[in-house]
Motif scaffolding. Structure first.
Motif, PDB file in Angstrom:
ATOM      1  N   VAL A   1       0.820  -1.129  -0.501  1.00 10.40           N
ATOM      2  CA  VAL A   1      -0.166  -0.017   0.522  1.00 10.40           C
ATOM      3  C   VAL A   1       0.708   1.121   0.150  1.00 10.40           C
ATOM      4  N   VAL A   2       0.409   1.848  -0.748  1.00 10.47           N
ATOM      5  CA  VAL A   2       1.524   2.860  -1.228  1.00 10.47           C
ATOM      6  C   VAL A   2       0.170   4.431  -0.949  1.00 10.47           C
ATOM      7  N   VAL A   3       0.273   5.132   0.396  1.00 12.50           N
ATOM      8  CA  VAL A   3       0.365   6.534   0.489  1.00 12.50           C
ATOM      9  C   VAL A   3       0.732   7.898   0.065  1.00 12.50           C
ATOM     10  N   LEU A   4       0.632   8.166  -0.719  1.00 12.16           N
ATOM     11  CA  LEU A   4       2.403   9.530  -1.128  1.00 12.16           C
ATOM     12  C   LEU A   4       0.393  11.715  -0.778  1.00 12.16           C
ATOM     13  N   LEU A   5       0.827  11.932  -0.235  1.00  7.24           N
ATOM     14  CA  LEU A   5       0.293  13.242   0.078  1.00  7.24           C
ATOM     15  C   LEU A   5       1.183  14.548   0.110  1.00  7.24           C
ATOM     16  N   THR A   6       0.372  15.254  -0.942  1.00  5.80           N
ATOM     17  CA  THR A   6       1.264  16.403  -0.989  1.00  5.80           C
ATOM     18  C   THR A   6      -0.042  17.578  -1.147  1.00  5.80           C
ATOM     19  N   ASN A   7       0.566  18.247  -0.623  1.00  6.27           N
ATOM     20  CA  ASN A   7       0.163  19.767  -0.872  1.00  6.27           C
ATOM     21  C   ASN A   7       0.789  20.648  -2.240  1.00  6.27           C
ATOM     22  N   ARG A   8       0.677  20.254  -3.475  1.00  2.40           N
ATOM     23  CA  ARG A   8       1.040  20.713  -4.806  1.00  2.40           C
ATOM     24  C   ARG A   8       0.237  21.903  -4.696  1.00  2.40           C
ATOM     25  N   ALA A   9      -1.354  22.207  -4.191  1.00  2.00           N
ATOM     26  CA  ALA A   9      -2.304  23.050  -4.227  1.00  2.00           C
ATOM     27  C   ALA A   9      -1.613  24.468  -3.379  1.00  2.00           C
ATOM     28  N   HIS A  10      -0.803  24.019  -2.609  1.00  2.00           N
ATOM     29  CA  HIS A  10       0.026  25.343  -1.966  1.00  2.00           C
ATOM     30  C   HIS A  10       1.751  26.550  -2.235  1.00  2.00           C
ATOM     31  N   PRO A  11       1.397  27.350  -3.068  1.00  2.00           N
ATOM     32  CA  PRO A  11       0.076  27.876  -2.479  1.00  2.00           C
ATOM     33  C   PRO A  11      -0.731  28.323  -3.619  1.00  2.00           C
ATOM     34  N   ASN A  12      -0.182  27.860  -5.135  1.00  2.00           N
ATOM     35  CA  ASN A  12      -1.512  27.460  -6.243  1.00  2.00           C
ATOM     36  C   ASN A  12      -1.201  25.745  -7.264  1.00  2.00           C
ATOM     37  N   TRP A  13      -2.261  25.994  -6.893  1.00  2.00           N
ATOM     38  CA  TRP A  13      -2.697  24.191  -7.434  1.00  2.00           C
ATOM     39  C   TRP A  13      -2.185  24.613  -8.839  1.00  2.00           C
ATOM     40  N   SER A  14      -1.797  25.609  -9.915  1.00  2.00           N
ATOM     41  CA  SER A  14      -1.523  26.040 -11.117  1.00  2.00           C
ATOM     42  C   SER A  14       0.185  25.481 -11.120  1.00  2.00           C
ATOM     43  N   TRP A  15       0.890  25.933  -9.988  1.00  2.00           N
ATOM     44  CA  TRP A  15       2.212  25.198 -10.066  1.00  2.00           C
ATOM     45  C   TRP A  15       2.872  24.855 -10.462  1.00  2.00           C
ATOM     46  N   SER A  16       1.812  22.852 -10.532  1.00  2.00           N
ATOM     47  CA  SER A  16       2.972  21.868 -10.125  1.00  2.00           C
ATOM     48  C   SER A  16       1.464  20.895 -10.732  1.00  2.00           C
ATOM     49  N   ASN A  17       2.522  20.342 -10.794  1.00  2.00           N
ATOM     50  CA  ASN A  17       1.282  18.868 -12.370  1.00  2.00           C
ATOM     51  C   ASN A  17       1.970  17.475 -11.082  1.00  2.00           C
ATOM     52  N   PRO A  18       0.663  16.957 -10.296  1.00  2.00           N
ATOM     53  CA  PRO A  18       1.423  15.918  -9.005  1.00  2.00           C
ATOM     54  C   PRO A  18       1.548  14.708  -9.667  1.00  2.00           C
ATOM     55  N   ASP A  19       1.228  14.328 -10.550  1.00  2.00           N
ATOM     56  CA  ASP A  19       1.476  13.190 -11.519  1.00  2.00           C
ATOM     57  C   ASP A  19       2.817  12.787 -11.997  1.00  2.00           C
ATOM     58  N   THR A  20       3.933  13.857 -11.638  1.00  2.00           N
ATOM     59  CA  THR A  20       4.965  13.187 -12.124  1.00  2.00           C
ATOM     60  C   THR A  20       5.654  12.439 -10.996  1.00  2.00           C
ATOM     61  N   HIS A  21       5.605  13.409  -9.526  1.00  2.00           N
ATOM     62  CA  HIS A  21       6.020  13.503  -8.456  1.00  2.00           C
ATOM     63  C   HIS A  21       5.243  11.802  -7.942  1.00  2.00           C
ATOM     64  N   ARG A  22       4.474  11.854  -8.186  1.00  2.00           N
ATOM     65  CA  ARG A  22       3.509  10.178  -7.866  1.00  2.00           C
ATOM     66  C   ARG A  22       3.722   8.618  -8.995  1.00  2.00           C
ATOM     67  N   VAL A  23       4.854   8.912  -9.884  1.00  2.00           N
ATOM     68  CA  VAL A  23       5.010   8.069 -11.033  1.00  2.00           C
ATOM     69  C   VAL A  23       6.603   7.795 -10.097  1.00  2.00           C
ATOM     70  N   ALA A  24       7.028   9.230 -10.177  1.00  2.00           N
ATOM     71  CA  ALA A  24       9.039   9.595  -9.677  1.00  2.00           C
ATOM     72  C   ALA A  24       9.101   8.368  -7.938  1.00  2.00           C
ATOM     73  N   VAL A  25       7.496   8.700  -7.597  1.00  2.00           N
ATOM     74  CA  VAL A  25       7.716   7.454  -5.867  1.00  2.00           C
ATOM     75  C   VAL A  25       7.533   6.640  -6.881  1.00  2.00           C
ATOM     76  N   HIS A  26       6.302   5.980  -7.368  1.00  2.00           N
ATOM     77  CA  HIS A  26       5.818   4.374  -7.345  1.00  2.00           C
ATOM     78  C   HIS A  26       7.154   3.899  -8.133  1.00  2.00           C
ATOM     79  N   ASN A  27       7.776   4.798  -9.289  1.00  2.00           N
ATOM     80  CA  ASN A  27       9.109   4.422 -10.374  1.00  2.00           C
ATOM     81  C   ASN A  27       9.638   3.549  -8.866  1.00  2.00           C
ATOM     82  N   ALA A  28      10.017   4.634  -8.214  1.00  2.00           N
ATOM     83  CA  ALA A  28      11.395   4.192  -6.781  1.00  2.00           C
ATOM     84  C   ALA A  28      10.779   3.281  -6.298  1.00  2.00           C
ATOM     85  N   ILE A  29       9.682   3.018  -6.084  1.00  2.00           N
ATOM     86  CA  ILE A  29       9.318   1.491  -4.946  1.00  2.00           C
ATOM     87  C   ILE A  29       9.616   0.391  -5.789  1.00  2.00           C
TER      88      ILE A  29
END
Length: 340
Positions: free
Chosen positions: A311-339
Motif C-alpha cells: 500500500v502506497v500513500v502519497l499526500l502532497t500539498n501541491r495546491a499550496h500556494p497555487n494549484w497550477s504551479w505543479s503537476n502532481p502526476d510526475t511526483h506520483r510516478v517518480a515515487v511509485h517508480n522508486a518503489i
C-alpha cells in the motif's frame, strides 16, 4: 506498507509556507510538515463514498445494476433514467465533471442543481468513461438517504469508527485540536488562505460535506483504507466488506470502452466500482492489471499493489500556494517508480 507492516513513513517540506496573496512567509513563521499532518484528501473522498455504497450493497439496500432514480426520484433530466449505481461508480454515466452551484441561495437549491445536472452533450450512459465528480456527489446523497444520516455521520459510524480512524473526517476545524497539523492548500483564492477548509469549490458551497470531496486525513489513516482492501475487506479479523462485493469493485468493468479525458489523453477507461485500475499516468511502474487506487486534486494518492502486498500513500500539498504551479502526476510516478 508491505504485508501489513509500515516500512516507510516520512514527511518533508512544509505544511504552511505562504500566507494569502500568496506571500511567502519568513522561515520563523513556516510550519514544518510532520508525519501526523492532516491533508485535504480531495477526490480520495470518492474512495470512502464508494466503500459506503458497497457496504449498503452488502446489506441488500442497493442493487448495483438498478437505476439511481429508483432510490432518488428527484434525479431528473433527459436521458438520465438508465443511469445505474454501477455507472456512477465506474464514471460511465455521461454526467459532466462538475455541477453548477454558485450563485444559488441555499443548500437546498444547490443540491437540486446537482440532482438535475444535465448529461454532457451527446453523452450516452454506459458507453464512455468520463471522470465525473457529480456522480459521487449523487452517491453521497444516496448514502444519506439510505442510512438516514448526514454523510459525515454515516462515514463516522460505518467506516471510521470500525477502522479506528480518529484523524479522518469532514470539516476538520471542528475536531482537530492542534491546528498546526492542518496542511495548507491554496493561498491565492477568493477565500484567502485555505487551511482546514475544503479546497474544492463545489464541496465548499455544499457546506464542506459531499461524496466527491471534503474528507481530511493523515497518511497513516489512508493506509488503513488501502490495507482493508488488500485484506479482502477485513480489518483486525473483522469483516467490513464481503469478498464477493469487493471482487466486483476491483474488477475492470469498462473493458472495451472509450475514455475521454482532456487532461490525460493517453489514459484508458480501466476502472472498477470506485477505483482506478492499471493507470501508469500516476502508478508508474507499479501499474498492473491488478493494481488499483485513486488520486486527489490537491496532490494526494492511494495505490494498492496486491502482487507486491503493498500500500502506497502519497499526500502532497501541491495546491499550496497555487494549484497550477505543479503537476502532481510526475511526483506520483517518480515515487511509485522508486518503489518499483
Amino acid at each position: 506498507m508491505v504485508d501489513g507492516k509500515t516500512t516507510l513513513h516520512t514527511a518533508v517540506g512544509h505544511a504552511l509556507r505562504y500566507k494569502a496573496g500568496p506571500v511567502e512567509l519568513p522561515a520563523s513563521k513556516r510550519v514544518v510538515m510532520k508525519p501526523d499532518a492532516i491533508f485535504d484528501l480531495a477526490s480520495l473522498t470518492k474512495v470512502y463514498t464508494a466503500l459506503l455504497v458497497l457496504r449498503l450493497v452488502d446489506q441488500g439496500k442497493i442493487d448495483l445494476d438498478a437505476p439511481l432514480r429508483k432510490y432518488l426520484p428527484e434525479f431528473t433530466g433527459t436521458g438520465k433514467g438508465t443511469i445505474t449505481i454501477a455507472m456512477l461508480l465506474a464514471h460511465t454515466s455521461a454526467l459532466p465533471v462538475g455541477a453548477k452551484v454558485t450563485g444559488l441561495p441555499d443548500n437546498a437549491a444547490r443540491w437540486k442543481a446537482v440532482l438535475t445536472t444535465p448529461l454532457v452533450k451527446g453523452g450516452v450512459p454506459g458507453t464512455t468513461f468520463r471522470y465525473s465528480s457529480v456522480g459521487l456527489m449523487l452517491l453521497g446523497r444516496l448514502v444519506e438517504k439510505l442510512t438516514g444520516k448526514s454523510l459525515d455521520k454515516a462515514l463516522r459510524d460505518n467506516l471510521l469508527t470500525p477502522l479506528g480512524l480518529k484523524d479522518t473526517g469532514f470539516q476538520p476545524l471542528k475536531w482537530v485540536t492542534d491546528k498546526k497539523r492542518l496542511v495548507a492548500t491554496d493561498a491565492r483564492s477568493s477565500r484567502g488562505l485555505l487551511r482546514g477548509t475544503v479546497h474544492d469549490d463545489v464541496c465548499n458551497h455544499l457546506g464542506g460535506i459531499a461524496g466527491h470531496a471534503g474528507i481530511f486525513g493523515t497518511a497513516k489513516d489512508v493506509a488503513v483504507i488501502g490495507q482493508l482492501l488488500l485484506n479482502g475487506g477485513t480489518h483486525n479479523g473483522k469483516r467490513l466488506l464481503s469478498a464477493d462485493v469487493l471482487k466486483k469493485a476491483l474488477t475492470n468493468v469498462n473493458k472495451g470502452r472509450k475514455a475521454i479525458d482532456a487532461d490525460r489523453p493517453n489514459r484508458t477507461a480501466d476502472h472498477g466500482l470506485g477505483f482506478e485500475l492499471n493507470q501508469p499516468w500516476f502508478m508508474g511502474r507499479l501499474a498492473a492489471p491488478t493494481t488499483y487506487g485513486h488520486t486527489g486534486f490537491t496532490g494526494t494518492s492511494l495505490l494498492v499493489s496486491p502482487a507486491r502486498k503493498t500500500v502506497v500513500v502519497l499526500l502532497t500539498n501541491r495546491a499550496h500556494p497555487n494549484w497550477s504551479w505543479s503537476n502532481p502526476d510526475t511526483h506520483r510516478v517518480a515515487v511509485h517508480n522508486a518503489i518499483a
